[in-house]
Design a protein around this motif. Sequence first.
Motif, PDB file in Angstrom:
ATOM      1  N   LEU A  85       0.833  -1.206   0.000  1.00 44.54           N
ATOM      2  CA  LEU A  85       0.000   0.000   0.000  1.00 44.54           C
ATOM      3  C   LEU A  85       0.866   1.253   0.000  1.00 44.54           C
ATOM      4  N   LEU A  86       2.033   1.155   0.658  1.00 47.63           N
ATOM      5  CA  LEU A  86       2.951   2.289   0.727  1.00 47.63           C
ATOM      6  C   LEU A  86       3.596   2.582  -0.628  1.00 47.63           C
ATOM      7  N   VAL A  87       3.910   1.520  -1.387  1.00 48.26           N
ATOM      8  CA  VAL A  87       4.658   1.700  -2.645  1.00 48.26           C
ATOM      9  C   VAL A  87       3.805   1.362  -3.872  1.00 48.26           C
ATOM     10  N   CYS A  88       2.482   1.247  -3.693  1.00 46.59           N
ATOM     11  CA  CYS A  88       1.639   0.740  -4.782  1.00 46.59           C
ATOM     12  C   CYS A  88       1.603   1.646  -6.007  1.00 46.59           C
ATOM     13  N   LYS A  89       2.044   2.898  -5.884  1.00 43.40           N
ATOM     14  CA  LYS A  89       2.046   3.799  -7.035  1.00 43.40           C
ATOM     15  C   LYS A  89       3.467   4.046  -7.580  1.00 43.40           C
ATOM     16  N   MET A  90       4.446   3.358  -7.012  1.00 43.40           N
ATOM     17  CA  MET A  90       5.838   3.527  -7.439  1.00 43.40           C
ATOM     18  C   MET A  90       6.077   2.790  -8.760  1.00 43.40           C
ATOM     19  N   GLU A  91       6.861   3.389  -9.646  1.00 38.75           N
ATOM     20  CA  GLU A  91       7.178   2.758 -10.927  1.00 38.75           C
ATOM     21  C   GLU A  91       7.863   1.407 -10.659  1.00 38.75           C
ATOM     22  N   PHE A  92       7.422   0.356 -11.379  1.00 33.49           N
ATOM     23  CA  PHE A  92       7.790  -1.015 -11.038  1.00 33.49           C
ATOM     24  C   PHE A  92       9.281  -1.310 -11.173  1.00 33.49           C
ATOM     25  N   ARG A  93       9.942  -0.727 -12.165  1.00 36.16           N
ATOM     26  CA  ARG A  93      11.375  -1.008 -12.340  1.00 36.16           C
ATOM     27  C   ARG A  93      12.169  -0.489 -11.151  1.00 36.16           C
ATOM     28  N   LYS A  94      11.896   0.724 -10.727  1.00 30.58           N
ATOM     29  CA  LYS A  94      12.585   1.289  -9.569  1.00 30.58           C
ATOM     30  C   LYS A  94      12.292   0.473  -8.304  1.00 30.58           C
ATOM     31  N   LEU A  95      11.060   0.047  -8.162  1.00 30.10           N
ATOM     32  CA  LEU A  95      10.675  -0.736  -6.996  1.00 30.10           C
ATOM     33  C   LEU A  95      11.407  -2.069  -6.968  1.00 30.10           C
ATOM     34  N   LEU A  96      11.505  -2.725  -8.110  1.00 28.49           N
ATOM     35  CA  LEU A  96      12.195  -4.016  -8.196  1.00 28.49           C
ATOM     36  C   LEU A  96      13.669  -3.881  -7.844  1.00 28.49           C
ATOM     37  N   LEU A  97      14.338  -2.866  -8.385  1.00 24.54           N
ATOM     38  CA  LEU A  97      15.768  -2.668  -8.133  1.00 24.54           C
ATOM     39  C   LEU A  97      16.023  -2.285  -6.671  1.00 24.54           C
ATOM     40  N   ALA A  98      15.171  -1.451  -6.110  1.00 24.10           N
ATOM     41  CA  ALA A  98      15.328  -1.062  -4.703  1.00 24.10           C
ATOM     42  C   ALA A  98      15.134  -2.262  -3.782  1.00 24.10           C
ATOM     43  N   THR A  99      14.205  -3.132  -4.141  1.00 27.82           N
ATOM     44  CA  THR A  99      13.947  -4.336  -3.349  1.00 27.82           C
ATOM     45  C   THR A  99      15.164  -5.252  -3.342  1.00 27.82           C
ATOM     46  N   LEU A 100      15.785  -5.427  -4.498  1.00 30.46           N
ATOM     47  CA  LEU A 100      16.983  -6.261  -4.590  1.00 30.46           C
ATOM     48  C   LEU A 100      18.146  -5.669  -3.806  1.00 30.46           C
ATOM     49  N   ALA A 101      18.278  -4.335  -3.835  1.00 34.14           N
ATOM     50  CA  ALA A 101      19.361  -3.678  -3.097  1.00 34.14           C
ATOM     51  C   ALA A 101      19.210  -3.900  -1.591  1.00 34.14           C
ATOM     52  N   VAL A 132       7.799  -7.470  -0.548  1.00 33.05           N
ATOM     53  CA  VAL A 132       7.545  -6.640  -1.726  1.00 33.05           C
ATOM     54  C   VAL A 132       7.777  -7.443  -3.006  1.00 33.05           C
ATOM     55  N   PHE A 133       8.884  -8.202  -3.047  1.00 36.69           N
ATOM     56  CA  PHE A 133       9.212  -8.933  -4.277  1.00 36.69           C
ATOM     57  C   PHE A 133       8.095  -9.882  -4.682  1.00 36.69           C
ATOM     58  N   TRP A 134       7.616 -10.696  -3.735  1.00 39.70           N
ATOM     59  CA  TRP A 134       6.612 -11.687  -4.111  1.00 39.70           C
ATOM     60  C   TRP A 134       5.225 -11.087  -4.298  1.00 39.70           C
ATOM     61  N   SER A 135       5.053  -9.830  -3.932  1.00 42.10           N
ATOM     62  CA  SER A 135       3.809  -9.143  -4.264  1.00 42.10           C
ATOM     63  C   SER A 135       3.803  -8.683  -5.719  1.00 42.10           C
ATOM     64  N   ILE A 191      25.346 -12.898  -5.406  1.00 43.13           N
ATOM     65  CA  ILE A 191      24.467 -13.216  -6.535  1.00 43.13           C
ATOM     66  C   ILE A 191      23.364 -12.169  -6.667  1.00 43.13           C
ATOM     67  N   ALA A 192      22.833 -11.722  -5.527  1.00 44.00           N
ATOM     68  CA  ALA A 192      21.763 -10.710  -5.549  1.00 44.00           C
ATOM     69  C   ALA A 192      22.234  -9.416  -6.206  1.00 44.00           C
ATOM     70  N   PHE A 193      23.437  -8.966  -5.879  1.00 39.73           N
ATOM     71  CA  PHE A 193      23.955  -7.727  -6.469  1.00 39.73           C
ATOM     72  C   PHE A 193      24.240  -7.908  -7.960  1.00 39.73           C
ATOM     73  N   ALA A 194      24.658  -9.109  -8.366  1.00 37.93           N
ATOM     74  CA  ALA A 194      24.883  -9.378  -9.793  1.00 37.93           C
ATOM     75  C   ALA A 194      23.557  -9.315 -10.562  1.00 37.93           C
ATOM     76  N   ILE A 195      22.496  -9.880  -9.989  1.00 38.81           N
ATOM     77  CA  ILE A 195      21.177  -9.827 -10.626  1.00 38.81           C
ATOM     78  C   ILE A 195      20.674  -8.392 -10.691  1.00 38.81           C
ATOM     79  N   LEU A 196      20.945  -7.610  -9.649  1.00 41.78           N
ATOM     80  CA  LEU A 196      20.547  -6.204  -9.618  1.00 41.78           C
ATOM     81  C   LEU A 196      21.149  -5.450 -10.798  1.00 41.78           C
ATOM     82  N   ILE A 206       8.094   0.029 -16.440  1.00 38.91           N
ATOM     83  CA  ILE A 206       6.685  -0.373 -16.452  1.00 38.91           C
ATOM     84  C   ILE A 206       5.912   0.568 -15.544  1.00 38.91           C
ATOM     85  N   GLU A 207       5.069   1.360 -16.138  1.00 36.18           N
ATOM     86  CA  GLU A 207       4.280   2.292 -15.350  1.00 36.18           C
ATOM     87  C   GLU A 207       3.319   1.541 -14.441  1.00 36.18           C
TER      88      GLU A 207
END
Length: 404
Positions: A85-101, A132-135, A191-196, A206-207
């Motif tokens: 609910l907090l990040v539901c309007k955040m652009e998906f690419r930024k959200l995915l990368l921040a989650t991995l970081a 967040v990731f699995w959502s 491995i996580a940082f390499a995927i990031l 993705i908007e």
Amino acid sequence: MTATFNRISKTFFQIFMMATDMTLKEWLPILGMTCSAFIFNTSEFIPIGLLTDIASEFNITEAHAGSMISVYAWIVTLLSLPLMLLVCKMEFRKLLLATLALFGCCQIISAISQTFPILLFSRIGVACSHAVFWSIASPLAVRVVSEQHRSLALSLIVTGTSVAMIFGLPFGRMIGLYIGWRMTFVCVASIAFAILVYLAFVFPRIENRSAFSLKKLPKLFQNKALQAIYLLSFAVATSYYIGYSYIEPFLKQVAGLSDQLITATLIIFGAFGICGSLMFSHYYDRRPHQFNILSTFSIAVSLLLLYPSSNNVYTVVALCAFWGMSVTAYNVAFQAETIKHASQDSTAIAMSVFSSIFNLGIGCGTFIGGFICTYSSMANLGYIGGILALFASVYCILRVRKCQ
């Protein structure tokens, strides 16, 4: 046996032919998402394979060390919905990368933790990134491919989970056995940082068109189909993790398997999980309700036969293979059910609730399993979990079918 092998080989071939129709623009981000699913679930499963070593270093019981799994699951349960609910309007690419970081940084903290509370704190941070990731993982998977490849994209994401069981958990356990459990977390972080970095180059912008707000939440919970899916998933996750959370000490203490054979059994468990994912791609669209019932009932059978099969190494390994296939088939099928029954603007929120409830089941299952190990016998894990899974199977037949 030959006929079974031929059917599995044919299924693999058909899935491969479907995959070759995907464009490079579709393949590259899906590959990154699959690798992300692999590393997230490797991290989630790692404590299961390292419970004995972690408990020994911090001079605590295995049940106490197992609280990492329970706390992790309960944090995901409590925070999946609020975080989305907090990040539901955040652009998906930024959200995915921040989650991995965030995920990678918390793994480093796990590796250098000097006390069990610090390790537990770092796992809470990992749990937040997991929530967040699995959502967003499944909704993003179907957004980056064409409609005809959506089932395949979902199965590939869940295949990342199975590969985590094949390579992540067993090899994480091997690293822990030979050079220390801390190095397992260092490897996961690397491995996580390499995927990031990879996803930063290949994942499209993705908007987030979600118009979901807190006011719409009651309407989501009034959805009869989602109500049935959530209740069933809670029961299945609880029953499954009553047994699976303590599979490593069960195989060692009850079945009497060696460390090497336990690792091999966990690899087989995950390998057959891939078969479950492939079967979803091939059969789910044809008969979804029958597929759902069969996968749920198969989990119940696996748990009920866990102790009887432990008297022979071949039967317990074969059972773990069947169990791994059943669990993965169930997991991907009910993620698909959640997406199918949620409205377009609430898919990520609906998946966050699914993740919350499933992880609530994981936490409850681990807690119940620890209680059984402490006050009863580890041999009873499968019976208790299996009885609950049987009730879930009956519920699936009677209630979920009405919501199709």
